[in-house]
Scaffold this active site. Structure first.
Site, PDB file in Angstrom:
ATOM      1  N   GLN A  12       6.954  -5.282   6.513  1.00  0.00           N
ATOM      2  CA  GLN A  12       7.563  -4.629   5.333  1.00  0.00           C
ATOM      3  C   GLN A  12       7.715  -3.123   5.552  1.00  0.00           C
ATOM      4  OE1 GLN A  12       6.408  -4.710   0.740  1.00  0.00           O
ATOM      5  NE2 GLN A  12       5.004  -3.387   1.827  1.00  0.00           N
ATOM      6  N   ASP A  13       6.612  -2.447   5.883  1.00  0.00           N
ATOM      7  CA  ASP A  13       6.647  -0.982   5.979  1.00  0.00           C
ATOM      8  C   ASP A  13       7.440  -0.518   7.196  1.00  0.00           C
ATOM      9  OD1 ASP A  13       4.976  -1.201   3.843  1.00  0.00           O
ATOM     10  OD2 ASP A  13       3.290  -0.114   4.720  1.00  0.00           O
ATOM     11  N   THR A 125      -6.325   1.863   4.481  1.00  0.00           N
ATOM     12  CA  THR A 125      -6.073   1.046   3.285  1.00  0.00           C
ATOM     13  C   THR A 125      -7.130   1.213   2.194  1.00  0.00           C
ATOM     14  OG1 THR A 125      -6.146  -1.251   2.485  1.00  0.00           O
ATOM     15  CG2 THR A 125      -7.153  -0.857   4.601  1.00  0.00           C
ATOM     16  N   GLU A 127      -8.349  -1.126   0.643  1.00  0.00           N
ATOM     17  CA  GLU A 127      -9.335  -2.214   0.762  1.00  0.00           C
ATOM     18  C   GLU A 127     -10.675  -1.680   1.267  1.00  0.00           C
ATOM     19  OE1 GLU A 127      -9.345  -5.796   0.250  1.00  0.00           O
ATOM     20  OE2 GLU A 127      -7.695  -5.164  -1.018  1.00  0.00           O
ATOM     21  N   TYR A 149     -11.190  -7.881   7.181  1.00  0.00           N
ATOM     22  CA  TYR A 149     -10.021  -6.986   7.261  1.00  0.00           C
ATOM     23  C   TYR A 149     -10.443  -5.559   6.946  1.00  0.00           C
ATOM     24  CZ  TYR A 149      -5.752  -4.592   5.712  1.00  0.00           C
ATOM     25  OH  TYR A 149      -4.741  -3.673   5.541  1.00  0.00           O
ATOM     26  N   LYS A 153     -10.486  -2.207   9.369  1.00  0.00           N
ATOM     27  CA  LYS A 153      -9.676  -1.025   9.040  1.00  0.00           C
ATOM     28  C   LYS A 153     -10.558   0.212   8.874  1.00  0.00           C
ATOM     29  CE  LYS A 153      -5.214  -2.108   8.735  1.00  0.00           C
ATOM     30  NZ  LYS A 153      -4.111  -1.316   9.287  1.00  0.00           N
ATOM     31  N   HIS A 179       1.196  -1.641  -1.829  1.00  0.00           N
ATOM     32  CA  HIS A 179       2.601  -1.298  -2.105  1.00  0.00           C
ATOM     33  C   HIS A 179       3.477  -2.493  -1.782  1.00  0.00           C
ATOM     34  CE1 HIS A 179       1.236   0.374   1.739  1.00  0.00           C
ATOM     35  NE2 HIS A 179       2.403  -0.009   2.236  1.00  0.00           N
TER      36      HIS A 179
HETATM   37  P1  NAP Z   1       3.053  -6.633   7.338  1.00  0.00           P
HETATM   38  O1  NAP Z   1       4.336  -6.825   6.624  1.00  0.00           O
HETATM   39  O2  NAP Z   1       2.087  -7.758   7.410  1.00  0.00           O
HETATM   40  O3  NAP Z   1       3.400  -6.172   8.853  1.00  0.00           O
HETATM   41  C1  NAP Z   1       2.419  -6.136   9.853  1.00  0.00           C
HETATM   42  C2  NAP Z   1       3.085  -5.903  11.187  1.00  0.00           C
HETATM   43  O4  NAP Z   1       2.074  -5.949  12.212  1.00  0.00           O
HETATM   44  C3  NAP Z   1       4.127  -6.974  11.558  1.00  0.00           C
HETATM   45  O5  NAP Z   1       5.203  -6.348  12.204  1.00  0.00           O
HETATM   46  C4  NAP Z   1       3.350  -7.855  12.540  1.00  0.00           C
HETATM   47  O6  NAP Z   1       4.168  -8.530  13.468  1.00  0.00           O
HETATM   48  C5  NAP Z   1       2.533  -6.785  13.260  1.00  0.00           C
HETATM   49  N1  NAP Z   1       1.432  -7.385  14.053  1.00  0.00           N
HETATM   50  C6  NAP Z   1       0.527  -8.298  13.634  1.00  0.00           C
HETATM   51  N2  NAP Z   1      -0.278  -8.627  14.661  1.00  0.00           N
HETATM   52  C7  NAP Z   1       0.131  -7.931  15.751  1.00  0.00           C
HETATM   53  C8  NAP Z   1      -0.283  -7.851  17.119  1.00  0.00           C
HETATM   54  N3  NAP Z   1      -1.277  -8.604  17.588  1.00  0.00           N
HETATM   55  N4  NAP Z   1       0.374  -7.005  17.958  1.00  0.00           N
HETATM   56  C9  NAP Z   1       1.391  -6.266  17.507  1.00  0.00           C
HETATM   57  N5  NAP Z   1       1.856  -6.307  16.218  1.00  0.00           N
HETATM   58  C10 NAP Z   1       1.225  -7.132  15.356  1.00  0.00           C
HETATM   59  O7  NAP Z   1       2.264  -5.380   6.756  1.00  0.00           O
HETATM   60  P2  NAP Z   1       2.808  -4.135   5.893  1.00  0.00           P
HETATM   61  O8  NAP Z   1       2.641  -4.461   4.454  1.00  0.00           O
HETATM   62  O9  NAP Z   1       4.116  -3.695   6.418  1.00  0.00           O
HETATM   63  O10 NAP Z   1       1.678  -3.063   6.221  1.00  0.00           O
HETATM   64  C11 NAP Z   1       1.809  -2.148   7.316  1.00  0.00           C
HETATM   65  C12 NAP Z   1       0.442  -1.604   7.673  1.00  0.00           C
HETATM   66  O11 NAP Z   1      -0.128  -0.946   6.542  1.00  0.00           O
HETATM   67  C13 NAP Z   1      -0.585  -2.642   8.095  1.00  0.00           C
HETATM   68  O12 NAP Z   1      -1.400  -2.052   9.075  1.00  0.00           O
HETATM   69  C14 NAP Z   1      -1.392  -2.908   6.831  1.00  0.00           C
HETATM   70  O13 NAP Z   1      -2.695  -3.353   7.164  1.00  0.00           O
HETATM   71  C15 NAP Z   1      -1.396  -1.522   6.215  1.00  0.00           C
HETATM   72  N6  NAP Z   1      -1.491  -1.441   4.751  1.00  0.00           N
HETATM   73  C16 NAP Z   1      -0.623  -2.128   3.969  1.00  0.00           C
HETATM   74  C17 NAP Z   1      -0.685  -1.995   2.589  1.00  0.00           C
HETATM   75  C18 NAP Z   1       0.264  -2.736   1.666  1.00  0.00           C
HETATM   76  O14 NAP Z   1      -0.035  -2.830   0.479  1.00  0.00           O
HETATM   77  N7  NAP Z   1       1.398  -3.193   2.151  1.00  0.00           N
HETATM   78  C19 NAP Z   1      -1.634  -1.125   2.008  1.00  0.00           C
HETATM   79  C20 NAP Z   1      -2.480  -0.424   2.849  1.00  0.00           C
HETATM   80  C21 NAP Z   1      -2.387  -0.571   4.223  1.00  0.00           C
HETATM   81  P3  NAP Z   1       4.745 -10.029  13.171  1.00  0.00           P
HETATM   82  O15 NAP Z   1       5.979  -9.806  12.342  1.00  0.00           O
HETATM   83  O16 NAP Z   1       5.011 -10.538  14.527  1.00  0.00           O
HETATM   84  O17 NAP Z   1       3.677 -10.763  12.439  1.00  0.00           O
HETATM   85  O1  G4F Z   2      -1.685  -9.468  -2.752  1.00  0.00           O
HETATM   86  P1  G4F Z   2      -3.019  -9.596  -2.123  1.00  0.00           P
HETATM   87  O2  G4F Z   2      -3.179 -10.668  -1.105  1.00  0.00           O
HETATM   88  O3  G4F Z   2      -3.355  -8.150  -1.546  1.00  0.00           O
HETATM   89  P2  G4F Z   2      -4.735  -7.452  -1.099  1.00  0.00           P
HETATM   90  O4  G4F Z   2      -5.763  -8.439  -0.765  1.00  0.00           O
HETATM   91  O5  G4F Z   2      -5.052  -6.432  -2.141  1.00  0.00           O
HETATM   92  O6  G4F Z   2      -4.292  -6.725   0.257  1.00  0.00           O
HETATM   93  C1  G4F Z   2      -3.059  -6.012   0.362  1.00  0.00           C
HETATM   94  O7  G4F Z   2      -3.264  -4.686  -0.043  1.00  0.00           O
HETATM   95  C2  G4F Z   2      -4.189  -3.939   0.785  1.00  0.00           C
HETATM   96  C3  G4F Z   2      -4.302  -2.543   0.171  1.00  0.00           C
HETATM   97  O8  G4F Z   2      -5.340  -2.532  -0.790  1.00  0.00           O
HETATM   98  C4  G4F Z   2      -3.660  -3.917   2.201  1.00  0.00           C
HETATM   99  F1  G4F Z   2      -4.503  -3.185   2.997  1.00  0.00           F
HETATM  100  C5  G4F Z   2      -3.537  -5.326   2.736  1.00  0.00           C
HETATM  101  O9  G4F Z   2      -2.965  -5.303   4.049  1.00  0.00           O
HETATM  102  C6  G4F Z   2      -2.596  -6.112   1.821  1.00  0.00           C
HETATM  103  O10 G4F Z   2      -1.302  -5.557   1.919  1.00  0.00           O
HETATM  104  O11 G4F Z   2      -4.135  -9.840  -3.242  1.00  0.00           O
HETATM  105  C7  G4F Z   2      -4.258  -8.973  -4.352  1.00  0.00           C
HETATM  106  C8  G4F Z   2      -5.240  -9.570  -5.351  1.00  0.00           C
HETATM  107  C9  G4F Z   2      -6.560 -10.052  -4.738  1.00  0.00           C
HETATM  108  O12 G4F Z   2      -7.630  -9.656  -5.557  1.00  0.00           O
HETATM  109  C10 G4F Z   2      -6.445 -11.558  -4.739  1.00  0.00           C
HETATM  110  O13 G4F Z   2      -7.691 -12.232  -4.850  1.00  0.00           O
HETATM  111  O14 G4F Z   2      -4.637 -10.742  -5.917  1.00  0.00           O
HETATM  112  C11 G4F Z   2      -5.590 -11.766  -5.970  1.00  0.00           C
HETATM  113  N1  G4F Z   2      -4.914 -13.077  -5.994  1.00  0.00           N
HETATM  114  C12 G4F Z   2      -5.000 -13.974  -7.002  1.00  0.00           C
HETATM  115  N2  G4F Z   2      -4.311 -15.073  -6.681  1.00  0.00           N
HETATM  116  C13 G4F Z   2      -4.170 -13.597  -5.011  1.00  0.00           C
HETATM  117  C14 G4F Z   2      -3.790 -14.877  -5.449  1.00  0.00           C
HETATM  118  N3  G4F Z   2      -3.777 -13.103  -3.823  1.00  0.00           N
HETATM  119  C15 G4F Z   2      -2.980 -13.873  -3.042  1.00  0.00           C
HETATM  120  N4  G4F Z   2      -2.530 -13.383  -1.873  1.00  0.00           N
HETATM  121  N5  G4F Z   2      -2.599 -15.143  -3.421  1.00  0.00           N
HETATM  122  C16 G4F Z   2      -2.987 -15.683  -4.612  1.00  0.00           C
HETATM  123  O15 G4F Z   2      -2.654 -16.826  -4.935  1.00  0.00           O
END
Ligand code: NAP
Ligand code: G4F
Length: 339
Positions: A12-13, A125, A127, A149, A153, A179
């Site tokens: 996504q990002d 993050t 988390e 996780y 991190k 996000h």
């Molecule tokens: P995402 O959509 O899950 O994307 C993760 C990316 O990492 C994908 O391109 C995935 O590739 C790649 N990846 C996974 N395993 C890998 C490996 N072994 N070697 C190389 N690449 C690998 O996550 P996102 O939401 O864009 O988040 C981007 C970053 O921000 C992540 O590090 C996440 O932990 C962190 N983060 C996200 C949030 C959020 O709310 N979105 C918040 C805080 C921090 P594939 O497509 O091949 O799986």
């Molecule tokens: O959407 P979630 O899976 O996101 P979570 O666990 O907060 O993690 C995401 O945000 C993090 C930043 O704080 C990133 F670092 C991480 O990579 C990822 O992008 O779950 C959000 C909440 C949790 O409390 C979960 O228990 O939603 C609750 N939930 C309730 N029902 C569910 C569900 N989550 C998921 N995925 N699926 C459910 O059915």
């Protein structure tokens, strides 16, 4: 023209960030892990696939990381690659640590040993706050992680700080709160809700099973948050920054907002495992609690204090959770209608 390497480009990002940097005139290199087919859907969706150079990089292999970095010699590295799904980290703790922590050691060591003069962004993050020790959470709140996780991190976050202090690397960590966007992965709760409810509405699909509906998150908009990644690396010095909206909503509230946008009139009945959501118009069940989606330990409250980003980077979030729920629900309805 600055050369920029983005790991996790297919996520996504990665896609939104690539679009911003291409618009700013960067020569963007997108690192992907090997797969049977290239995952380029999101890059196509944001219209940048033909404007960036793709390379294969396995972040868990030091020699491979070093080779890629020495070939490109980037001015900027954004490390977004991660096993990013918290729930899966309980099933794959070793793998999660290999990618999210050892991968970061590989990158930092390669930058140090190759003596690259580059700026590094690490995707930290909220988390890491886990079972929160302060409300809302800021850069000074102690961490208290609750999943493999979050532990991986936090280790990476600490290492980035250590390399900054020990070797003077320009390495910044963005502590980003959740996000979301139209390009969010289908397994995360927001997109699971919007994509599933669209199917219930249009195709009479079976009702949506969910876990903890009372969990609170501070959900922001991914295109805005990726702009902040660029601002953080353009800042005069490397640092840690919380990026958040400083608002809070439960999963239940997100479900309600998305359901309304999709055309339901949601009402909730029951509590805990018996909680259900019906459409008031015809009494149809649209969502229910299924313990399968409960986590071994869950982070139940996150809300970020973004005052440092506001003061030092001059930023305020514009798109807040209700608008995000509407945008994502409208997008998923339209996507299915197109099909
Ligand atoms: P995402 O959509 O899950 O994307 C993760 C990316 O990492 C994908 O391109 C995935 O590739 C790649 N990846 C996974 N395993 C890998 C490996 N072994 N070697 C190389 N690449 C690998 O996550 P996102 O939401 O864009 O988040 C981007 C970053 O921000 C992540 O590090 C996440 O932990 C962190 N983060 C996200 C949030 C959020 O709310 N979105 C918040 C805080 C921090 P594939 O497509 O091949 O799986
Ligand atoms: O959407 P979630 O899976 O996101 P979570 O666990 O907060 O993690 C995401 O945000 C993090 C930043 O704080 C990133 F670092 C991480 O990579 C990822 O992008 O779950 C959000 C909440 C949790 O409390 C979960 O228990 O939603 C609750 N939930 C309730 N029902 C569910 C569900 N989550 C998921 N995925 N699926 C459910 O059915």
């Amino acid at each position: 023209m600055p050369k920029t390497l983005i790991t996790g480009i297919s996520g996504q990002d990665g896609s939104y960030l690539a679009r911003i940097l291409v618009e700013r005139g960067h020569e963007v290199y997108g690192a992907m892990r090997r797969g049977s087919t290239a995952k380029t859907d999101r890059l196509q969706e944001v219209n940048v696939l033909d404007k960036i150079q793709m390379c294969t990089m396995e972040i868990t292999e030091y020699a491979n990381v070093q080779t890629v970095l020495s070939d490109i010699r980037p001015d900027y590295i954004y490390n977004l690659a991660a096993q990013s799904f918290v729930a899966d980290s309980f099933h794959f703790p070793h793998y999660t640590s290999d990618v999210n922590y050892m991968g970061v050691i590989n990158l930092l060591e390669a930058v140090r040993l190759l003596k690259l003069d580059c700026r590094i962004y690490q995707a930290s993050t909220s988390e890491m706050y886990g079972d929160v020790l302060e409300k809302p959470q800021s850069e000074t709140t102690p961490f208290n992680p609750m999943s493999p996780y979050a532990v991986s991190k936090l280790a990476a976050h600490s290492l980035v700080k250590n390399y900054r202090e020990a070797y003077g690397l320009f390495a910044t960590s963005g502590i980003l709160f959740n996000h979301e966007s139209e390009l969010r992965g289908l397994e995360f709760v927001t997109r699971k809700i919007t994509s599933w409810l669209a199917k219930v509405k249009l195709f009479n699909h079976e009702p949506l099973p969910l876990g903890n509906l009372s969990s609170v998150r501070d959900w922001g908009y991914a295109p805005e948050y990726t702009e902040m990644m660029v601002k953080m690396l353009d800042h005069e010095r490397p640092d840690d920054f919380v990026i958040s909206t400083n608002t809070e909503y439960t999963v239940r509230e997100f479900l309600e907002m998305a359901a309304r946008e999709i055309g339901f009139d949601p009402v909730f009945e029951g509590e805990g495992l018996k909680e259900k959501c019906y459409d008031k118009k015809d009494g149809k069940l649209i969502a229910y609690v299924n313990p399968k989606y409960y986590r071994a330990s869950d982070v139940v409250y996150l809300r970020g204090d973004n005052s440092k980003a506001l003061n030092e980077l001059g930023w305020q979030p514009k798109v807040l959770t209700p608008e995000i729920a509407r945008k994502m629900a409208a997008y998923d309805l339209q996507l299915l209608n197109r099909k």
